[in-house]
Design a protein around this motif. Structure first.
Motif, PDB file in Angstrom:
ATOM      1  N   GLU B  44      42.355  46.145  23.839  1.00 13.73           N
ATOM      2  CA  GLU B  44      40.971  45.748  24.037  1.00 13.73           C
ATOM      3  C   GLU B  44      40.693  45.467  25.520  1.00 13.73           C
ATOM      4  O   GLU B  44      41.622  45.370  26.316  1.00 13.73           O
ATOM      5  CB  GLU B  44      40.703  44.435  23.289  1.00 13.73           C
ATOM      6  CG  GLU B  44      40.561  44.568  21.807  1.00 13.73           C
ATOM      7  CD  GLU B  44      40.300  43.190  21.231  1.00 13.73           C
ATOM      8  OE1 GLU B  44      39.172  42.940  20.770  1.00 13.73           O
ATOM      9  OE2 GLU B  44      41.215  42.357  21.253  1.00 13.73           O
ATOM     10  N   ALA B  47      42.894  42.995  27.767  1.00 16.02           N
ATOM     11  CA  ALA B  47      44.196  42.838  27.128  1.00 16.02           C
ATOM     12  C   ALA B  47      45.314  42.750  28.167  1.00 16.02           C
ATOM     13  O   ALA B  47      46.387  42.228  27.890  1.00 16.02           O
ATOM     14  CB  ALA B  47      44.457  44.003  26.186  1.00 16.02           C
ATOM     15  N   LYS B  49      45.992  45.605  30.463  1.00 21.29           N
ATOM     16  CA  LYS B  49      46.504  46.937  30.796  1.00 21.29           C
ATOM     17  C   LYS B  49      46.495  47.174  32.305  1.00 21.29           C
ATOM     18  O   LYS B  49      47.517  47.561  32.899  1.00 21.29           O
ATOM     19  CB  LYS B  49      45.636  48.012  30.108  1.00 21.29           C
ATOM     20  CG  LYS B  49      45.486  47.833  28.608  1.00 21.29           C
ATOM     21  CD  LYS B  49      44.612  48.887  27.990  1.00 21.29           C
ATOM     22  CE  LYS B  49      43.170  48.830  28.420  1.00 21.29           C
ATOM     23  NZ  LYS B  49      42.424  47.630  27.980  1.00 21.29           N
ATOM     24  N   SER B  50      45.358  46.926  32.906  1.00 17.43           N
ATOM     25  CA  SER B  50      45.266  47.190  34.344  1.00 17.43           C
ATOM     26  C   SER B  50      46.225  46.301  35.118  1.00 17.43           C
ATOM     27  O   SER B  50      46.872  46.737  36.070  1.00 17.43           O
ATOM     28  CB  SER B  50      43.843  46.944  34.840  1.00 17.43           C
ATOM     29  OG  SER B  50      42.955  47.821  34.194  1.00 17.43           O
ATOM     30  N   GLN B  92      41.521  51.814  38.067  1.00 20.21           N
ATOM     31  CA  GLN B  92      40.349  51.846  37.209  1.00 20.21           C
ATOM     32  C   GLN B  92      39.060  51.857  38.028  1.00 20.21           C
ATOM     33  O   GLN B  92      38.127  52.589  37.726  1.00 20.21           O
ATOM     34  CB  GLN B  92      40.378  50.606  36.308  1.00 20.21           C
ATOM     35  CG  GLN B  92      39.259  50.564  35.293  1.00 20.21           C
ATOM     36  CD  GLN B  92      39.439  49.377  34.354  1.00 20.21           C
ATOM     37  OE1 GLN B  92      40.230  48.482  34.588  1.00 20.21           O
ATOM     38  NE2 GLN B  92      38.705  49.398  33.262  1.00 20.21           N
ATOM     39  N   GLU B 173      42.117  54.793  33.044  1.00 19.69           N
ATOM     40  CA  GLU B 173      40.805  55.346  32.696  1.00 19.69           C
ATOM     41  C   GLU B 173      40.336  56.411  33.677  1.00 19.69           C
ATOM     42  O   GLU B 173      39.291  56.264  34.303  1.00 19.69           O
ATOM     43  CB  GLU B 173      39.789  54.216  32.602  1.00 19.69           C
ATOM     44  CG  GLU B 173      40.187  53.210  31.551  1.00 19.69           C
ATOM     45  CD  GLU B 173      39.029  52.332  31.136  1.00 19.69           C
ATOM     46  OE1 GLU B 173      37.900  52.830  31.160  1.00 19.69           O
ATOM     47  OE2 GLU B 173      39.278  51.180  30.790  1.00 19.69           O
ATOM     48  N   LYS B 391      35.427  38.182  27.525  1.00 18.95           N
ATOM     49  CA  LYS B 391      36.616  37.382  27.792  1.00 18.95           C
ATOM     50  C   LYS B 391      36.509  36.788  29.186  1.00 18.95           C
ATOM     51  O   LYS B 391      36.766  37.462  30.179  1.00 18.95           O
ATOM     52  CB  LYS B 391      37.834  38.301  27.756  1.00 18.95           C
ATOM     53  CG  LYS B 391      38.844  37.902  26.721  1.00 18.95           C
ATOM     54  CD  LYS B 391      40.013  38.817  26.819  1.00 18.95           C
ATOM     55  CE  LYS B 391      41.205  38.264  26.094  1.00 18.95           C
ATOM     56  NZ  LYS B 391      42.333  39.166  26.196  1.00 18.95           N
ATOM     57  N   ALA B 401      36.733  38.402  38.730  1.00 16.76           N
ATOM     58  CA  ALA B 401      38.020  38.093  38.115  1.00 16.76           C
ATOM     59  C   ALA B 401      38.112  38.607  36.690  1.00 16.76           C
ATOM     60  O   ALA B 401      39.143  38.444  36.042  1.00 16.76           O
ATOM     61  CB  ALA B 401      38.247  36.581  38.138  1.00 16.76           C
ATOM     62  N   LEU B 402      37.054  39.219  36.176  1.00 18.13           N
ATOM     63  CA  LEU B 402      37.112  39.737  34.810  1.00 18.13           C
ATOM     64  C   LEU B 402      37.727  41.133  34.790  1.00 18.13           C
ATOM     65  O   LEU B 402      37.763  41.826  35.798  1.00 18.13           O
ATOM     66  CB  LEU B 402      35.710  39.822  34.217  1.00 18.13           C
ATOM     67  CG  LEU B 402      34.914  38.530  34.126  1.00 18.13           C
ATOM     68  CD1 LEU B 402      33.647  38.761  33.327  1.00 18.13           C
ATOM     69  CD2 LEU B 402      35.733  37.430  33.490  1.00 18.13           C
ATOM     70  N   GLY B 404      37.817  45.133  33.777  1.00 22.13           N
ATOM     71  CA  GLY B 404      36.768  46.136  33.947  1.00 22.13           C
ATOM     72  C   GLY B 404      35.761  46.160  32.807  1.00 22.13           C
ATOM     73  O   GLY B 404      34.551  46.145  33.037  1.00 22.13           O
ATOM     74  N   GLY B 431      34.389  52.302  30.197  1.00 21.63           N
ATOM     75  CA  GLY B 431      35.457  51.314  30.279  1.00 21.63           C
ATOM     76  C   GLY B 431      35.437  50.284  29.172  1.00 21.63           C
ATOM     77  O   GLY B 431      36.092  49.258  29.270  1.00 21.63           O
TER      78      GLY B 431
HETATM   79  N1  LIG Z   1      41.988  38.779  40.028  1.00 18.84           N
HETATM   80  C1  LIG Z   1      41.903  38.144  38.840  1.00 18.84           C
HETATM   81  N2  LIG Z   1      41.650  36.828  38.816  1.00 18.84           N
HETATM   82  C2  LIG Z   1      41.582  36.154  37.646  1.00 18.84           C
HETATM   83  N3  LIG Z   1      41.740  36.725  36.439  1.00 18.84           N
HETATM   84  C3  LIG Z   1      41.998  38.051  36.395  1.00 18.84           C
HETATM   85  C4  LIG Z   1      42.094  38.824  37.591  1.00 18.84           C
HETATM   86  N4  LIG Z   1      42.379  40.108  37.254  1.00 18.84           N
HETATM   87  C5  LIG Z   1      42.433  40.120  35.904  1.00 18.84           C
HETATM   88  N5  LIG Z   1      42.229  38.893  35.378  1.00 18.84           N
HETATM   89  C6  LIG Z   1      42.247  38.537  33.967  1.00 18.84           C
HETATM   90  O1  LIG Z   1      43.379  39.107  33.390  1.00 18.84           O
HETATM   91  C7  LIG Z   1      43.099  39.563  32.092  1.00 18.84           C
HETATM   92  C8  LIG Z   1      43.567  40.991  31.933  1.00 18.84           C
HETATM   93  O2  LIG Z   1      42.768  41.813  32.764  1.00 18.84           O
HETATM   94  P1  LIG Z   1      43.011  43.386  32.888  1.00 18.84           P
HETATM   95  O3  LIG Z   1      42.131  43.858  33.959  1.00 18.84           O
HETATM   96  O4  LIG Z   1      44.438  43.662  32.992  1.00 18.84           O
HETATM   97  O5  LIG Z   1      42.462  43.904  31.480  1.00 18.84           O
HETATM   98  P2  LIG Z   1      42.404  45.402  30.960  1.00 18.84           P
HETATM   99  O6  LIG Z   1      43.277  45.473  29.805  1.00 18.84           O
HETATM  100  O7  LIG Z   1      42.609  46.346  32.038  1.00 18.84           O
HETATM  101  O8  LIG Z   1      40.900  45.425  30.428  1.00 18.84           O
HETATM  102  P3  LIG Z   1      39.793  46.622  30.543  1.00 18.84           P
HETATM  103  O9  LIG Z   1      40.026  47.500  29.396  1.00 18.84           O
HETATM  104  O10 LIG Z   1      38.517  45.872  30.367  1.00 18.84           O
HETATM  105  O11 LIG Z   1      39.947  47.240  31.857  1.00 18.84           O
HETATM  106  C9  LIG Z   1      41.613  39.380  31.881  1.00 18.84           C
HETATM  107  O12 LIG Z   1      41.413  38.243  31.053  1.00 18.84           O
HETATM  108  C10 LIG Z   1      41.054  39.111  33.227  1.00 18.84           C
HETATM  109  O13 LIG Z   1      40.014  38.195  33.163  1.00 18.84           O
END
Ligand SMILES: Nc1ncnc2c1ncn2[C@@H]1O[C@H](COP(=O)(O)OP(=O)(O)OP(=O)(O)O)[C@@H](O)[C@H]1O
Ligand SMILES: Nc1ncnc2c1ncn2[C@@H]1O[C@H](COP(=O)(O)OP(=O)(O)OP(=O)(O)O)[C@@H](O)[C@H]1O
Ligand SMILES: [Mg+2]
Ligand SMILES: [Mg+2]
Lengths: 311, 514, 324, 324
Positions: B44, B47, B49-50, B92, B173, B391, B401-402, B404, B431
């Motif tokens: 999700e 989760a 991944k990035s 991403q 992605e 999230k 900080a969220l 993508g 995304g």
């Molecule tokens: N620089 C940051 N500062 C604070 N929190 C972060 C930072 N980068 C990521 N996070 C948090 O880490 C968690 C995982 O983020 P991540 O980007 O790895 O998700 P993702 O699986 O790639 O999601 P998406 O499919 O939306 O790209 C998220 O809850 C995000 O808020």
């Protein structure tokens, strides 16, 4: 910097602290004043605190410095005011706090100071004009290069010069009279260079302070005009003295800054001791030329002894 | 495909952990990648991944865990180490230097040089080759990247990653802005790489894609690995169940809605950057899809319509009145709202809070006697965060900080808060994970039922076919064909988008949601 | 076809664009009968060129910094410090070559300090170099004992002589030095990997880092090189003044930055060229020269130069907009 | 739990962080026996506060500009111009209230011109305001006829008197004016729609535009308001000097910017606060005051202040890093 105090420091009594506040700290002129003040300090056994405005020639900053010394509670102040009015209020504040102020170098309005110790700047301009006029035989095309906007002492010199030329040498044509050399040697240099490009047939130049004189000297030397035109400047420094000797400069109006600093401190201390002091003290201007430059009194003024300031 | 167990895996990551302040993004994740294997990383939004992949590339230093490449310990201290260690990555978010040319961007950091001097002919040749490889030789190597459309930029990034010839290729992605044709081409290339023993990690929310290209998978949920295995024999439903922890049935929920009278009419609208004037009508309660290849001018049309680009001619009529003001603030005043396709560059103010980002276009409700009341703002935003299942730590967290997908949801949330009556959505589901996508489709349907009009730009044909009432196709800046969605099929849309003419008499086939 | 033409035209504009401003300024004064004859003389051009040397050297380094997305407010203080150090060394009896080296290296050290602070502490260059501006100026005054340092004449002072010693040089050696280094820097920026990396860092630092460019190293180098140029500029200042003056060049950093920006540099990084910068320097010098020749009061000059800076950049801006 | 605590701590750091620097500077001088007694006196604090008024007013406007992602190099020239205009008006016999108004409006006009140029011509603020810096300074010298303007004493000059006329004011009216406007601007930035818009424009202008914010109007307003503050600051400068001086406050723009940045403002926009800025102003003033009281030579002071600027921003930086 704070100076080691004289013999009376060991006497156990609290030594007097005198703040000496110049207009700036980086011209040789101010160094000489500093040297004079330190000499007086040594002789009288008082502490000299030497402190100019943080930015050279900034009125607001000088007010701040005066205020800070009032806060610190020094015993007396010797001040070269950057402005005859702007510094009135802080000087009055000092008077209110029973801190006597002696004004040096430039005048101050109002009567809240103890004494005024200075050069007659206007007269300096007159001397320069006469020298230039005589050497040119009363005829010719000349530059009046000004120093900086709003600087009172140089404005008086420029006025003395311009008035005398108008009155006594109507044959002299002032080609340029509202160009300012600016604060540094480099700006003066460029200005003079550009003016010479424009008027290569100029016959005489007057400059009203050390930095503008030196900048102009460099420009004349570079364009091969040094010695070929009549050049009268103001104040001294080793390079200017050299220029005078080489014949690149035909006259330097010199003041007696060391004496100004010396008498400034002496006067304020005398006042603190309850002795009577003169309200106005003239420290004199003279014209140094190649002929008189080695006379002992002139020589002392051209190359002042600065060895006693230890920073 | 673990049919070669004797050989050590090309990459082993074990017990990877990473937290950002109070957010535990990863918590003891393991991952293994074999030679010539394409491994999908799914999960999700948010989760992890990035984050996991940034750790692999060296852009982020993990708090815990070990990595091995070819059995040797690997601990990059920066992206440079990662590249030298044989890992190259497509991030991403777009990762390009806008002032530099396409060629310069592709070669960035790996310039062909002879003792410090650029070898221009060699660079040119290599760039040409790799642009051929992605089948976009028309992209000029000399044009500054800042002037390309998002899709073209993504191609440039792919080209750069392909040029690297790394042991491990990570794609986060890569197809979010690509057309299906370009995506298909990318899959061919990936299959080719498999033959060269390169390991590929592939992240995508297009699960059908994932299924067709990947050999194996790992599913992340809340920073933990919840399952991995071979792709063969795993159904989409299984994957989704792993991702969200429950059964998931319908990707394209049908929300019944009726179309009313026209609310928006473009009459030969021509923006400065549009190739040709465009006319179209949009009715109340209608969802109009816009299909086309990258660079076909859909974004430009929306931007001109919204007043972001200079308008050179034509008229925009909203609810019967021609719009006078041509700036975005005037358009917003008339009920228009735009979701930008470039969320990092334009869509969001990354260092402002989630709350500010969501409410920026309509602060009036929080104002009393000229002063803002932050408590109210926070409350109302907290509501949206819940509704959109974003999230985030809270309304005060900086949106940068969220993850993508969650950022994208914040951008969507802004339009909801704005209560726009005409929504211009440019790639709104880019995304976003499958489940959230279906949620978003449901809202869009709901908005239509409320009588809002929606322009829906997407390069993902199934979603156009799945939720739109009508679909219009762009080709080289011209709107070439507009039909009810039921009269299109995927092949027809593709054909119209590529040649500019819909095949006549296409049979109305069953809608293909793949 | 028409596109082809258009891009040809815009390319021509791009190449000759920067010159337009310069030509306009020269034409302006060349058309005023009062100064015409004097202004257009070779001697005047030489004198303008000599006056430009100090700013030009500073601007070479500043171009690198601005292209890399930074800024250096300490440049002018650094020049003053280097001039003082050179004078000090000459005065203390060092061989002129050593004195020159000391001056240049002092500049380099200050630049290195800037670079180190920017990269290690991750501070914005504006602040670091603003702090360094005070530090370097204070150090210069300290070393010079709040005074000019008089130094005996050596061949260093010949570097900025308008009538050079081997007369076949035609112009002051300083001018040749500028031309040489300008060519070298132009090549560096356009034809080397390092130059490419400077552009990349300025255009998008995060991208540059993710592409494996050692952004910190690039930045430190850029500041250090720029510092060396300031040092050389300080030596030239000493050469010109024949004394080491700690108060010289106050506020000159803005002239230097203005020259780079007039020449097409962007303070957001990623844009700028050496040729443009050099033209920017000349535009400013000719303006000053012309205004003085006209005998216009200083305040008029200040106003005109202020306005020209804005106009020059506005024209550049228009040029760019047309293009795309 | 521990998470809760940590965020509580970081919040505390965030609130008190800016004060740390100020407390450190005051403590530094309070511990030196030589000046201790004098430094910690109320009278000295009052005098420091009075000295801060001019920079503080300029910095209020500069905070808005920096938060909005801009910069204003013309601030100091604008202050000088306004002080000259005020003096001119008083001298010409205008009622003091009118003179004050003229001064403030002059500042506002210059600000408006900055804003208009930045938004209409889409030029970088650095360049526009650098040009305006020359223009305003030149205009000030022109109007003043290259001299300071003496003007009769009026109640305007009471605004900066250390011992105010109605003695229950305790401090110079200027200080109260600063406190008043600081409070107003703090509320404006934090609790009004306009304030949010300023942050949005500074953080990402494209986003702001997308959200229907009239970015150009916000920017023009910000520059105009900032100009008004410079105008007021110029009036205060006149009040303090009792003359209109066209050469005053040269280089003060850097002090003003430094104050904002020391107070947490980011030159990339989107960050900054009025409280922080005011503390930044006081840090600089106390440093100057303490150094002068100690009788340290100016070059030491220059070096120390340069270093403090870097250190203060580095500390701020560390504080921020911890937080996330
Ligand atoms: N620089 C940051 N500062 C604070 N929190 C972060 C930072 N980068 C990521 N996070 C948090 O880490 C968690 C995982 O983020 P991540 O980007 O790895 O998700 P993702 O699986 O790639 O999601 P998406 O499919 O939306 O790209 C998220 O809850 C995000 O808020
Ligand atoms: N391959 C390319 N080379 C150069 N410029 C391109 C290319 N592709 C697109 N562009 C630029 O992008 C503009 C159109 O892109 P736009 O973003 O409007 O299309 P779109 O249909 O929205 O595509 P996307 O699906 O990428 O959003 C063109 O006018 C062109 O300037
Ligand atoms: Mg992600
Ligand atoms: Mg698009």
């Amino acid at each position: 910097a704070k100076e080691p105090s004289g013999p009376s420091a060991t006497a156990g009594a609290k030594t007097l602290q005198i703040a000496v506040i110049p207009k700036g700290t980086t011209h040789e002129f101010w160094k000489s004043i500093h040297a004079g003040a330190v000499r007086a300090g040594r002789e009288l056994g008082v502490d000299i605190i030497w402190k100019g405005p943080q930015k050279e020639d900034d009125r607001a900053q000088q007010i701040t410095v005066v205020e800070d010394f009032i806060s610190r509670g020094v015993d007396g102040i010797v001040l070269a005011p950057l402005d005859d009015r702007a510094l009135m209020r802080p000087v009055r504040d000092a008077a209110r706090e029973k801190i006597p102020v002696v004004v040096i170098d430039s005048g101050l309005q109002g009567g809240d100071y103890v004494s005024y110790v200075a050069t007659d700047n206007y007269k300096g301009g007159v001397l320069a004009a006469r020298r230039l006029g005589e050497l040119l035989g009363g005829r010719g095309r000349i530059f009046l290069i000004r120093y900086q906007e709003g600087s009172a002492s140089t404005v008086q010199r420029e006025a003395g010069f311009a008035d005398t030329v108008a009155k006594e040498f109507p044959g002299l044509e002032i080609l340029v009279k509202d160009q300012y050399a600016g604060a540094t040697t480099e700006t003066a240099y460029q200005l003079a260079e550009n003016l010479i490009s424009r008027f290569p047939d100029v016959q005489g130049v007057f400059t009203p302070n050390e930095s503008s004189t030196f900048g102009t000297l460099r420009a004349l030397q570079e364009s091969g005009l040094a010695g070929k035109i009549v050049f009268v400047g103001f104040d001294s420094s080793p390079k200017l003295v050299q220029g005078l000797r080489d014949g690149a400069i035909q006259g330097l109006v010199i003041q007696n800054p060391a004496r100004m600093g010396y008498l400034g401190v002496k006067t304020v201390v005398a006042h603190l001791k309850g002795e009577p002091v003169e309200k106005v003290v003239d420290t004199g201007v003279v014209l140094a030329t190649r002929d008189n430059m080695d006379a002992p009194d002139i020589k002392g003024l051209l190359s002042p002894d600065l060895s006693n300031i230890a920073d | 495909m673990s049919d070669r167990p004797a050989v050590p895996p090309i990459l082993r990551m074990s017990g990877i952990g990473k937290s950002f302040g109070a957010t535990q993004a990863l918590d003891g994740v393991d991952l293994e990648l074999g030679r010539g294997e394409v491994h999908a990383l799914i999960g999700e939004n948010g989760a992890g991944k990035s984050t996991m992949m940034k750790i692999l590339s060296g852009a982020i230093v993990p708090d815990a865990g070990r990595m091995e490449i070819d059995g040797r310990p690997y601990a990059p201290s920066g992206p440079g180490d990662g590249l030298r260690g044989g890992v190259s990555m497509i991030y991403q978010e777009l990762n390009l230097a806008p002032h530099l040319s396409v060629a310069e961007n592709i070669m960035l950091g790996r310039e062909t040089a002879r003792s410090g001097w650029l070898d221009r002919p060699a660079i040119r040749r290599q760039v040409r080759e790799v642009l051929e490889l992605v089948r976009h030789p028309e992209i000029s190597p000399d044009v500054p990247v800042g002037r390309l459309s998002v899709g073209a930029k993504q191609l440039v990034e792919i080209a750069r990653a392909l040029l690297n010839k790394s042991r491990i290729l990570v794609m986060d992605e890569p197809t979010s802005s690509l057309t299906q044709e370009d995506s298909q081409r990318l899959f061919e290339i990936i299959r080719g790489l498999r033959g060269q023993d390169v390991g590929v990690i592939y992240i995508s929310h297009f699960l059908e894609e994932v299924q067709s290209v990947a050999d194996s998978y790992t599913v992340l949920r809340d920073g933990r690995s919840v399952g991995s295995g071979a792709m063969a024999g795993t159904s989409l439903d299984d994957l989704i169940q792993l991702m969200v922890g429950r059964k998931f049935t319908q990707l394209f929920p049908r929300v019944e809605h009726a179309c009313g009278g026209p609310v928006l009419t473009l009459d030969r609208l021509k923006g400065r950057r549009m190739a040709a004037p465009v006319s179209l009508d949009l009715a109340k309660g209608e969802i109009l899809g816009l299909a086309g290849l990258i660079g076909s001018g859909r974004t430009e049309t929306l931007r001109a319509l919204f007043g972001l680009d200079e308008v050179e001619g034509g008229a925009v009529v909203v609810s019967g009145a021609e719009l006078a003001g041509r700036r975005p603030w005037a358009r917003i005043g008339r009920g228009l709202g735009l979701l930008s396709e470039d969320r990092q560059g334009e869509g969001l103010a990354l260092n402002l809070s989630v709350a500010d980002n969501m409410t920026l276009s309509r602060l009036a409700p929080f104002r009393r006697r000229g002063l803002l009341r932050p408590a109210r703002q926070r409350r109302s935003v907290a509501g949206l965060i819940d509704r959109l299942k974003i999230k985030a730590k809270g309304p005060g967290q900086p949106v940068g900080a969220l993850s993508g997908g969650n950022q994208q949801k914040v951008a969507l949330g802004r339009l909801l808060h704005q209560e726009a009556s005409v929504l211009l959505l440019d790639e709104p589901t880019r995304g976003i994970d499958v489940v959230s996508k279906s949620q978003i489709y449901e809202w869009i349907g709901g908005l239509a039922r409320e009588g809002k009009a929606i322009l829906f730009v997407s390069s993902y044909l199934p979603e156009l076919l799945g939720i739109c009432d009508r679909i219009a196709v762009f080709h080289r800046g011209n709107l070439v064909e507009s039909r009810p969605a039921a009269a299109w099929d995927a092949a027809g849309l593709m054909a119209a988008a590529t040649v500019g003419r819909a095949p006549r008499g296409t049979p109305v086939e069953q809608r293909n949601a793949e | 076809m028409s596109r082809q033409n258009r891009s040809g035209l815009s390319r021509a504009l791009n190449i000759f664009g920067p010159f337009i401003g310069l030509v306009l300024v020269i034409a302006l004064f060349a058309l005023i009968p009062e100064v015409q004859g004097r202004f257009l003389r070779m001697a005047n051009f030489k004198s303008v060129a000599t006056q430009s040397v100090i700013v030009a050297l500073g601007a070479l380094g500043m171009t690198l910094i601005i292209v890399s997305g930074g800024i250096d407010l300490s440049a002018a203080s650094n020049i003053a410090l280097a001039s003082v150090i050179t004078a000090y060394a000459v005065n203390a009896g060092a061989a002129p070559a050593w004195a020159l080296l000391f001056g240049v290296l002092t500049g380099g050290l200050v630049g290195l300090a800037n670079g180190a602070l920017v990269t290690r502490l991750r501070l914005v260059p504006f602040i670091v170099t603003m702090g360094m501006m005070g530090i370097a100026r204070g150090a210069a005054k300290w070393i010079a004992g709040n005074q000019k340092i008089d130094a005996p004449m050596t061949w260093i002072n010949e570097l900025m002589a308008k009538s050079p010693r081997p007369s076949w040089l035609l112009m002051a050696p300083g001018i040749w030095i500028v031309i040489l280094f300008a060519a070298a820097m132009a090549v560096l920026l356009k034809f080397t990997v390092f130059g490419r990396h400077i552009f990349a860092v300025g255009s998008n630092e995060a991208t540059a880092r993710l592409c494996g460019i050692r952004t910190d190293r690039v930045k430190v180098l850029v500041y250090a090189v720029s510092g060396l140029f300031c040092g050389l500029s300080g030596v030239m200042e000493f050469s010109r003044l024949t004394v080491g003056d700690p108060t010289v060049a106050v506020g000159l950093e803005l002239d230097i930055i203005a020259a780079v920006v007039i020449g097409g540099g962007s303070l957001n990084g990623g844009e700028g060229s050496i040729l443009g910068t050099m033209i920017g320097v000349l535009i400013m010098s000719f303006l000053r020269n012309g205004c003085t020749m006209m005998g216009w009061p200083n305040y008029i000059q200040e106003i005109i130069i202020g306005a020209i800076i804005i106009v020059a950049v506005a024209i550049d801006r228009l040029r760019h907009r047309k293009e795309c």
